[in-house]
Design an enzyme around this catalytic site. Structure first.
Site, PDB file in Angstrom:
ATOM      1  N   CYS A  10      -8.342   0.184 -15.263  1.00  9.59           N
ATOM      2  CA  CYS A  10      -7.791   0.077 -16.611  1.00  9.59           C
ATOM      3  C   CYS A  10      -6.818  -1.091 -16.709  1.00  9.59           C
ATOM      4  O   CYS A  10      -6.183  -1.477 -15.747  1.00  9.59           O
ATOM      5  CB  CYS A  10      -7.072   1.369 -16.995  1.00  9.59           C
ATOM      6  SG  CYS A  10      -8.076   2.844 -16.791  1.00  9.59           S
ATOM      7  N   ARG A  35     -11.027  -6.773 -14.738  1.00  8.68           N
ATOM      8  CA  ARG A  35     -10.707  -5.532 -14.035  1.00  8.68           C
ATOM      9  C   ARG A  35     -11.800  -4.481 -14.204  1.00  8.68           C
ATOM     10  O   ARG A  35     -11.857  -3.509 -13.446  1.00  8.68           O
ATOM     11  CB  ARG A  35      -9.371  -4.971 -14.557  1.00  8.68           C
ATOM     12  CG  ARG A  35      -8.195  -5.882 -14.308  1.00  8.68           C
ATOM     13  CD  ARG A  35      -6.962  -5.405 -15.037  1.00  8.68           C
ATOM     14  NE  ARG A  35      -6.406  -4.208 -14.442  1.00  8.68           N
ATOM     15  CZ  ARG A  35      -5.457  -4.210 -13.510  1.00  8.68           C
ATOM     16  NH1 ARG A  35      -5.006  -5.350 -13.035  1.00  8.68           N
ATOM     17  NH2 ARG A  35      -4.983  -3.076 -13.036  1.00  8.68           N
ATOM     18  N   TRP A  84     -11.475   2.556 -17.869  1.00  6.12           N
ATOM     19  CA  TRP A  84     -12.654   2.901 -17.095  1.00  6.12           C
ATOM     20  C   TRP A  84     -12.651   4.411 -16.934  1.00  6.12           C
ATOM     21  O   TRP A  84     -11.704   4.992 -16.442  1.00  6.12           O
ATOM     22  CB  TRP A  84     -12.639   2.223 -15.730  1.00  6.12           C
ATOM     23  CG  TRP A  84     -13.937   2.371 -15.006  1.00  6.12           C
ATOM     24  CD1 TRP A  84     -14.311   3.371 -14.177  1.00  6.12           C
ATOM     25  CD2 TRP A  84     -15.056   1.479 -15.072  1.00  6.12           C
ATOM     26  NE1 TRP A  84     -15.578   3.175 -13.711  1.00  6.12           N
ATOM     27  CE2 TRP A  84     -16.065   2.022 -14.237  1.00  6.12           C
ATOM     28  CE3 TRP A  84     -15.303   0.285 -15.748  1.00  6.12           C
ATOM     29  CZ2 TRP A  84     -17.309   1.395 -14.058  1.00  6.12           C
ATOM     30  CZ3 TRP A  84     -16.531  -0.328 -15.565  1.00  6.12           C
ATOM     31  CH2 TRP A  84     -17.515   0.218 -14.733  1.00  6.12           C
ATOM     32  N   ASN A 110      -2.416   3.962 -17.248  1.00  5.32           N
ATOM     33  CA  ASN A 110      -3.240   3.721 -16.061  1.00  5.32           C
ATOM     34  C   ASN A 110      -2.838   4.735 -15.001  1.00  5.32           C
ATOM     35  O   ASN A 110      -1.658   5.055 -14.867  1.00  5.32           O
ATOM     36  CB  ASN A 110      -2.994   2.322 -15.491  1.00  5.32           C
ATOM     37  CG  ASN A 110      -3.600   1.240 -16.339  1.00  5.32           C
ATOM     38  OD1 ASN A 110      -4.261   1.507 -17.330  1.00  5.32           O
ATOM     39  ND2 ASN A 110      -3.366  -0.003 -15.953  1.00  5.32           N
ATOM     40  N   GLY A 111      -3.793   5.195 -14.206  1.00  2.13           N
ATOM     41  CA  GLY A 111      -3.475   6.145 -13.153  1.00  2.13           C
ATOM     42  C   GLY A 111      -4.103   7.497 -13.430  1.00  2.13           C
ATOM     43  O   GLY A 111      -4.999   7.632 -14.254  1.00  2.13           O
ATOM     44  N   GLU A 495     -18.672  -9.023   6.252  1.00  4.60           N
ATOM     45  CA  GLU A 495     -18.231  -9.506   4.948  1.00  4.60           C
ATOM     46  C   GLU A 495     -19.408  -9.992   4.113  1.00  4.60           C
ATOM     47  O   GLU A 495     -19.466  -9.754   2.903  1.00  4.60           O
ATOM     48  CB  GLU A 495     -17.204 -10.628   5.133  1.00  4.60           C
ATOM     49  CG  GLU A 495     -16.741 -11.312   3.863  1.00  4.60           C
ATOM     50  CD  GLU A 495     -16.037 -10.400   2.884  1.00  4.60           C
ATOM     51  OE1 GLU A 495     -15.811 -10.832   1.734  1.00  4.60           O
ATOM     52  OE2 GLU A 495     -15.694  -9.246   3.237  1.00  4.60           O
ATOM     53  N   LYS A 499     -20.456  -8.476   0.426  1.00  6.91           N
ATOM     54  CA  LYS A 499     -20.590  -9.278  -0.785  1.00  6.91           C
ATOM     55  C   LYS A 499     -21.911  -8.984  -1.488  1.00  6.91           C
ATOM     56  O   LYS A 499     -21.971  -8.866  -2.698  1.00  6.91           O
ATOM     57  CB  LYS A 499     -20.495 -10.772  -0.453  1.00  6.91           C
ATOM     58  CG  LYS A 499     -19.104 -11.270  -0.194  1.00  6.91           C
ATOM     59  CD  LYS A 499     -18.268 -11.262  -1.449  1.00  6.91           C
ATOM     60  CE  LYS A 499     -16.848 -10.858  -1.243  1.00  6.91           C
ATOM     61  NZ  LYS A 499     -16.471  -9.670  -0.571  1.00  6.91           N
ATOM     62  N   GLU A 502     -21.786  -5.553  -3.123  1.00  3.19           N
ATOM     63  CA  GLU A 502     -20.856  -5.480  -4.244  1.00  3.19           C
ATOM     64  C   GLU A 502     -21.449  -6.001  -5.542  1.00  3.19           C
ATOM     65  O   GLU A 502     -21.254  -5.403  -6.604  1.00  3.19           O
ATOM     66  CB  GLU A 502     -19.583  -6.290  -3.932  1.00  3.19           C
ATOM     67  CG  GLU A 502     -18.628  -5.632  -2.969  1.00  3.19           C
ATOM     68  CD  GLU A 502     -17.415  -6.496  -2.711  1.00  3.19           C
ATOM     69  OE1 GLU A 502     -16.289  -5.959  -2.733  1.00  3.19           O
ATOM     70  OE2 GLU A 502     -17.573  -7.707  -2.473  1.00  3.19           O
ATOM     71  N   HIS A 518     -29.970  -1.323  19.403  1.00  2.00           N
ATOM     72  CA  HIS A 518     -29.506   0.051  19.593  1.00  2.00           C
ATOM     73  C   HIS A 518     -29.668   0.863  18.309  1.00  2.00           C
ATOM     74  O   HIS A 518     -28.821   1.691  17.985  1.00  2.00           O
ATOM     75  CB  HIS A 518     -28.049   0.050  20.058  1.00  2.00           C
ATOM     76  CG  HIS A 518     -27.855  -0.572  21.401  1.00  2.00           C
ATOM     77  ND1 HIS A 518     -28.211   0.048  22.570  1.00  2.00           N
ATOM     78  CD2 HIS A 518     -27.366  -1.784  21.744  1.00  2.00           C
ATOM     79  CE1 HIS A 518     -27.936  -0.751  23.589  1.00  2.00           C
ATOM     80  NE2 HIS A 518     -27.427  -1.876  23.114  1.00  2.00           N
ATOM     81  N   LYS A 617     -10.778  -4.544  -9.026  1.00  3.07           N
ATOM     82  CA  LYS A 617     -10.187  -5.679  -8.330  1.00  3.07           C
ATOM     83  C   LYS A 617      -9.083  -5.235  -7.390  1.00  3.07           C
ATOM     84  O   LYS A 617      -8.936  -5.766  -6.296  1.00  3.07           O
ATOM     85  CB  LYS A 617      -9.633  -6.689  -9.354  1.00  3.07           C
ATOM     86  CG  LYS A 617      -9.084  -7.963  -8.724  1.00  3.07           C
ATOM     87  CD  LYS A 617     -10.157  -8.705  -7.968  1.00  3.07           C
ATOM     88  CE  LYS A 617      -9.622  -9.898  -7.197  1.00  3.07           C
ATOM     89  NZ  LYS A 617     -10.619 -10.436  -6.271  1.00  3.07           N
TER      90      LYS A 617
END
Length: 622
Positions: A10, A35, A84, A110-111, A495, A499, A502, A518, A617
């Site tokens: 949010c 965001r 959101w 927010n929260g 990483e 990416k 995501e 393995h 984010k």
């Protein structure tokens, strides 16, 4: 506390001053779109308290405002929000701001209010009717009840009293037509920045909506409230004590949070990496005498060098940077390093002593899990060091010492330039810890020279973006990817896989290349692309053997290789070349083609690169 991380997506904007509030709020919400959100709304005081909110984009909200026959016209105080969904589906009625029954108090949040169910039941039994499914609406009705019972209180006093009933995380803004010249904000676990103008004040979840109007800001801490009117502002604790705050000057420009001609922020930030690398090193590396000047940790270097153990705590991309930091510190400084997921750290009762150093890494400096690890380490007496990007963030304030990455604002949800900046900071720190102890002066000179050449080499890789896009078109419909690397480049494989997951929603996994046989080798067939990080280093011949194993099983091979390596071109289906660099520097280079490949695969698939689904984010709740 178990909370839904989606809540932090949010965005909050608030304004009081002389400008048209609706214009300021809408512009601010646009700057917070990165965001992620599914609905948006604004409330403006212009005699009455007028609210427009709806499911969808800020653009849709802007059109609704334009079609409202001037409903918000003339107001110079207001609040705005992008939401959101957590409690309740995305809809007009669940969008913020939320109002009390009389329609004279508006609140954005927010929260997550963890005890909202009990409070909702209590308020319902007292005759309060709820129009949404959100936890937030509980708070606006609670404020209303207290104010009706204690009419002598100001809006500030009522909000403070209401927050004493709340359990959980919040960043809130409140306005009311009962006190039309006041804007109240409060923070507990959700970032809020107060911008200071000339007889005008701005509030936001981060500095992006503020920089257009002023560079003077104050960062609120947990348990603090700010009370603003047109004459001034005051910051107090939730116990009504004055809080002394320092005014900070924002160190970035408006154009840094705009796309600058790029299709997406992510692509812009990938292309910015050569200049970001230079910014991270500027003033810290002195090649003329081969010295390092790390001001943020200079007073604690001796204790860092004498550490019995260094524990690195981080999440996501920062955790991958931390893994590279482990390799670098152990290679250069010979200090034992452990890397922990911050989200697991405090729940496994870790053994921490005053001889340990706990290093926390976070782009935003507000990551809740990382903050929890920081605070636990401090309680146990360890020296706590921070690496973060945002000046004035909570991690920057609460750590004993630390270093900023100076990457500039990172808007794209999938981190790119922040990762390379973190790796450079860890590289410099590892060298600083080794000076006079474990590495000879000529080796220091060599490694500093190698690092200083990384920006130019990174630029040459970015120049291959069209070739990388062509490879992306070949593999855009793949359902799975495997990423393999060794040594310093094993974390880069992790990483790269992250990416791709995501932003393209393709399943991908990273492994140490030797671990392929393995288990993961069972997955390999003609439909499985396998990306090898196969640079010329001490593990090169082993990587070639792994490539042969995949080739035998008809897997599709994409290799990241060192310029001039013709041997690998005979084995791989596609090769992306990078300039030669010493092994400890290669992660700064090998990650770039993986970032570009993920970006182009995602765009070829029509994905929303800057706002990937379900992601945030900065994860500011646990």
């Amino acid at each position: 506390m178990k909370q839904d991380p989606k809540s932090l997506m949010c965005g909050i904007v608030g304004y009081i001053g002389k400008r048209d509030a609706a214009t300021v709020l809408l512009n601010g919400l646009k700057r917070l779109e990165y965001r992620g959100y599914d609905s948006a709304g604004i409330a403006v005081l212009n005699g009455a308290l007028s609210v427009i909110k709806q499911k969808g984009s800020v653009g849709a909200l802007e059109r609704a405002v334009a079609d409202s026959s001037g409903l918000l016209k003339g107001g110079t105080i207001g609040i705005g929000h992008t939401r959101w969904a957590t409690h309740g589906d995305p809809s007009d009625r669940n969008a913020h701001p939320h109002l009390n029954a009389a329609g004279d108090i508006a609140l954005i949040h927010n929260g997550i209010i963890e005890n909202h169910t009990a409070l909702r039941q209590e308020l319902s039994s007292q005759g309060y009717t709820f129009l949404s499914d959100t936890d937030t609406e509980v708070l606006v009705h609670l404020i209303d009840r207290i104010w009706n019972e204690e009419r002598h209180l100001t809006l500030e006093g009522v909000v403070r009293r209401a927050l004493h009933y709340i359990e959980g995380a919040y960043g809130i803004c409140v306005i009311s037509s009962r006190e039309p010249e006041t804007l109240i904000v409060a923070r507990m676990g959700s970032p809020l920045v107060l911008g200071i103008g000339e007889q005008e004040y701005f509030i936001a979840s981060d500095a992006a909506p503020i920089i257009e109007y002023t560079k003077k800001v104050i960062y609120l801490a947990d348990g603090e409230m700010a009370v603003m009117n047109r004459e001034g502002f005051a910051v107090k604790t939730d116990k009504n004590e004055e809080a002394e705050k320092n005014v900070t000057e924002l160190d970035f420009k408006l154009e840094e949070i705009e796309k600058g001609g790029f299709e997406h922020f992510m692509l812009k930030e990938i292309f910015e990496q050569p200049s970001v690398m230079q910014d991270v090193m500027r003033g810290r590396i002195h090649l003329e005498d081969n010295t390092l000047h790390l001001g943020g940790v200079k007073d604690h270097l001796e204790k860092l060098r004498k550490a019995k153990r260094i524990i690195i705590c981080a999440c996501g991309t920062s955790w991958h940077a931390g893994l590279i930091g482990e390799y670098l510190i152990e290679e250069f400084a010979r200090i034992p390093v452990e890397v922990d997921y911050a989200s697991e750290f405090r729940y496994r009762t870790p053994i921490i002593s005053p001889d340990d150093v706990v290093m926390v890494i976070s782009q935003s400096g507000e990551t809740a899990d990382t903050l929890a690890a920081l605070r636990m380490a401090k309680e146990k007496g360890a020296l706590v060091m921070g690496i973060c990007n945002v000046v004035g963030s909570t991690i920057a304030r609460e750590t004993t010492c630390g270093m900023y990455t100076h990457a500039g604002p990172e808007i794209g949800v999938a981190s790119t330039k922040a990762f390379t900046a973190q790796v450079i900071v860890l590289y410099m720190l590892a060298l600083a810890l080794s000076i006079g102890r474990t590495i000879k002066d000529e080796e220091i000179a060599l490694y500093l020279k190698e690092l200083s050449e990384a920006p130019q080499k990174a630029a040459s890789i970015i120049a291959q973006h069209a070739d990388i896009r062509a490879i992306a078109k070949v593999y855009k419909d793949a359902r799975n990817f495997l990423y393999l690397g060794r040594g310093f480049n094993f974390p880069v494989a992790l990483e790269g896989a992250l990416k791709l997951k995501e932003i393209s929603y393709i399943h991908a996994e990273g492994y140490p290349a030797a671990e392929m046989k393995h288990g993961p080798i069972a997955l390999i067939d003609k439909d499985m692309p396998v990306i090898f990080i196969a640079t010329r280093d001490s593990t090169y011949t082993k990587i070639l053997s792994n490539i042969e194993e995949v080739r035998t099983r008809k897997g599709k091979i994409i290799a990241i290789a060192t310029e001039g390596d013709q041997e690998i071109s005979n084995l791989a289906d596609h090769v992306i070349y990078i300039p030669y660099a010493a092994a400890p520097v290669t992660p700064l280079l090998t990650v770039i083609p993986l970032q570009l490949l993920s970006y182009y695969i995602a765009t070829e698939r029509g994905c929303n690169v800057d706002r990937p689904r379900n992601l945030a984010k900065s994860v500011t709740v646990e």
